[in-house]
Design an enzyme around this catalytic site. Structure first.
Site, mmCIF file in Angstrom:
data_model
loop_
_atom_site.group_PDB
_atom_site.id
_atom_site.type_symbol
_atom_site.label_atom_id
_atom_site.label_comp_id
_atom_site.label_asym_id
_atom_site.label_seq_id
_atom_site.Cartn_x
_atom_site.Cartn_y
_atom_site.Cartn_z
ATOM 1 N N GLU A 407 22.684 -42.709 18.343
ATOM 2 C CA GLU A 407 22.479 -41.499 17.663
ATOM 3 C C GLU A 407 23.385 -40.394 18.019
ATOM 4 O OE1 GLU A 407 20.194 -43.381 18.975
ATOM 5 O OE2 GLU A 407 18.810 -43.810 17.217
ATOM 6 N N HIS A 474 6.837 -42.361 18.325
ATOM 7 C CA HIS A 474 6.869 -42.361 16.913
ATOM 8 C C HIS A 474 5.993 -41.424 16.223
ATOM 9 C CE1 HIS A 474 8.542 -46.405 17.973
ATOM 10 N NE2 HIS A 474 8.886 -46.357 17.011
#
Ligand SMILES: Cc1ncc(C[n+]2csc(CCOP(=O)(O)OP(=O)(O)O)c2C)c(N)n1
Length: 668
Positions: A407, A474
């Site tokens: 990322e 998540h």
């Protein structure tokens, strides 16, 4: 020291000498000024000049360089006027960074120098982005990033080199191995024999060279540059050198054995090169002295001019705050173009939240030929939520790019793309994973326009939120992290129509935008939204319904909860405001809603402490006190991580306390 002039002319050899001597003499002057308290911090590159100068000399002047704190030679070889550099170092208000940045923490588009942030490693990934831009434009160019050997231990080094290799990017990575990272010797920094050995692990070529030999550096970088362009590959160069002064001037060198200095003074890059030039009858001693005098004259007059300009410049106090705030964001120059051709395909067109995002991406890709999408599994696989499905077939793999799992490097590369006027949208697979790209977002993307007027034209899509039984990693709501960071825009739609218009607006906006998409809304809500290409204005809230009893000021999933609550409680007249943008907040709309009811509940899915609700509540208390009939209340999720078990998750979410909070407020 052996010098091999190859086919270099006397003129080039002399130019190289001048370029090499200039930063040394500037530094000597700066060290004097430092002692007089006229310059604050100084990170010396004395002894390492051949690397900055040789490498910069080998590049075209319009190829991006990502230098660090010891690379004065990059700035001087790119011919930045010295008086402007001096003004920068003295923090002048009309200098390159308008007094906002210190020493070498600034860049300049005209000279294709990308300013560093203190964190060092992030420079490497930005170089990936610039190189990607060259590759996409079919330009025969490379980008070049520097790192110290200390910086090679950062995760960004690994991410950036790996990404460059996987994407076949023409980037040169230069390690300046100068023996110490602050006081840490190489023996405590890495365990491989040579750092260049790592090149093999990344699937790229590499070479270790004498970083104190200007001709070696110049010829190597020149050759490597050609290799990178021809083969469209990255390359790692480890330059062996030594730091002749302290980490910064105040920190001393007690930890360095004296013999090291004795050994390396013999390898001084300038002295040795001067011997070579005289020995080869390229320059005489007299000519060397004349060059020195010329440079001294240049430094003295530059310093005098800088002083004069600094003393002659003043900004009225009243203009300072305005200017400071204005420069945090790049100005938007054009509004949305209209786009009349049909979206995806009329037959396939859906009305769900997810379809709106898809359509915004599709139309934006059509409108902006310079828009690049990046993210894990977003090409053939279509992304974790299938939002980008089909886009690769339409726009190709160059523009719809699968990324490795990195990322930070991808956010950095996105910034590098904007140096070359590309736009990009990066998909975080889940908003939770933004934590590993955090530094690039909050320190690079967010601050770059303020620091040196370079915008970051990047949108980061953030599939966010709980209620889907996905557990602590998540399900998080992390928008508040970014709302606290000047320079970012934070957008959070709650309807398909807004999702489409706001995403298009985010892509058109030249600033970094964190675009939150609640994943529980992707397929659960539908509504008609216009088929044409349109923008919904960033920074404008939406009055969902008006009421007189109580206001619920909210966003994202909170809008759905509030609307359901209002539907099932017709006995109450509820005013609902959907903030839509969290940075900047629409204070005017907030004031109107408070005025409508006098009782306010700020509702969000994020946890309570430090959430956006605190900011909204504080603003209302300070600015709308006279409208209030009750304290502003907040309804948020529990101050715990997001639990996995459905009952626990339900209990965690703000919705489970919504009725209780509204009743409290109504009966206050
Ligand atoms: C992420 C981060 N950690 C720590 C520091 C503090 N720091 C600044 S420079 C430096 C040493 C860097 O060493 P190296 O990469 O070898 O470059 P050199 O200073 O030797 O040129 C350190 C520890 C920092 N700037 N950023």
């Amino acid at each position: 020291m052996q010098f091999d002039r190859k086919d270099l002319t006397d003129v080039t050899l002399t130019e190289l000498y001048k370029a090499l001597l200039l930063p040394r003499m500037i530094e000597e002057k700066m060290l004097l000024l430092l002692r007089q308290g006229k310059v604050s911090k100084w990170f010396s590159g004395i002894g390492q000049e051949a690397i900055s100068v040789g490498a910069t000399f080998a590049l075209r002047p319009d190829e991006w360089i990502m230098p660090l704190h010891r690379n004065l030679g990059v700035f001087t070889t790119r011919k930045m006027p010295l008086k402007d550099l001096i003004k920068q170092w003295q923090g002048a208000l009309d200098a390159y960074s308008k007094g906002r940045e210190r020493s070498f923490h600034f860049g300049n588009k005209e000279h294709f120098i990308c300013g560093m942030i203190s964190h060092l490693g992030p420079q490497l990934s930005i170089a990936d982005g610039a190189a990607l831009a060259y590759k996409l434009k079919n330009e025969e160019k490379i980008s070049l990033a520097f790192t110290g050997e200390g910086g090679t231990s950062e995760g960004e080094f690994h991410e950036a080199l790996n990404l460059a290799s996987v994407w076949d990017l023409p980037v040169i990575f230069i390690i300046e191995n100068n023996g110490y990272a602050l006081s840490t010797p190489v023996s405590e920094q890495y365990r491989c024999q040579n750092l260049v050995d790592r090149a093999k692990g990344y699937g790229m070529e590499g070479v270790q060279i004498d970083g104190n030999n200007i001709l070696t550096v110049y010829e190597t970088v020149k050759g490597v540059r050609e290799y990178c362009i021809k083969n469209q590959k990255p390359y790692l160069i480890e330059c062996m050198t030594f730091r002749m002064r302290g980490h910064e001037e105040a920190s001393g060198v007690k930890y360095v054995p004296k013999e090291m200095f004795e050994q390396w003074i013999e390898k001084d890059p300038i002295k040795n090169y001067a011997y070579f030039l005289v020995d080869q009858n390229i320059l005489t001693n007299l000519q060397l002295a004349e060059i020195k005098d010329e440079i001294k004259e240049y430094i003295d007059t530059s310093y005098a001019t800088a002083e004069e300009e600094i003393n002659g410049f003043s900004k009225p106090d009243s203009a300072i705050t305005k200017g400071e705030l204005e420069d945090v964001y790049a100005k938007k120059t054009s509004s949305a173009k209209t786009f009349s051709s049909p979206s995806i395909s009329t037959a396939a067109r859906g009305t769900r939240f997810i379809d709106a995002i898809k359509e915004a991406l599709y139309q934006s890709m059509k409108v902006h030929s310079n828009l690049i999408l990046m993210g894990q599994d977003i090409a053939e696989y279509g992304g974790a939520f299938k939002i980008t499905e089909g886009l690769v077939n339409e726009f190709g793999k160059e523009r719809v790019r699968n990324t490795p799992l990195c990322e930070s490097a991808v956010v950095g590369a996105a910034l590098g793309l904007s140096l070359e006027d590309f736009k990009s949208v990066m998909e975080m697979q889940f908003a939770d994973f933004v934590s590993v790209g955090f530094n690039q977002i909050v320190n690079n993307l967010a601050k770059i326009n303020y620091r040196w007027e370079q915008n970051a034209d990047v949108v980061i899509r953030m599939p966010t939120g709980a209620g889907v039984g996905a557990g602590p990693f998540h399900s998080q709501s992390n928008e508040a992290w970014f709302v606290h960071t000047p320079g970012l825009k934070v957008v959070y739609p709650s309807t398909p129509g807004d999702a489409k218009g706001l995403l298009i607006a985010a892509i058109n906006n030249p600033n970094p935008v964190l675009f939150f998409e609640h994943k529980a809304l992707y397929r659960s809500i539908s509504c008609e939204f216009p088929q044409e290409y349109y923008e919904t204005e960033i920074g404008k809230a939406r009055q969902v319904r008006t009421g007189i009893d109580v206001s619920i000021i909210t966003y994202g999933m909170g809008v759905i909860w509030a609307s359901e609550y209002a539907d099932t409680h017709p006995e109450m007249s509820i005013d609902i405001l959907d903030l839509r943008t969290l940075l900047p907040l629409d204070y005017k709309a907030i004031r109107t809603s408070v005025n409508n009811t006098g009782k306010v509940l700020v509702l969000h899915e994020d946890t309570l402490t430090g959430g956006v609700g605190g900011e909204v509540a504080a603003w209302i208390a300070q600015n709308c006190f006279e409208f209030l009939d009750a304290p502003v209340m907040r309804c948020a999720s529990l101050d715990t991580p997001v639990p996995f078990n459905p009952d626990l998750e339900k209990n965690f979410l703000a919705k489970s306390r919504l009725d209780e909070m509204i009743q409290k407020l109504i009966h206050y």
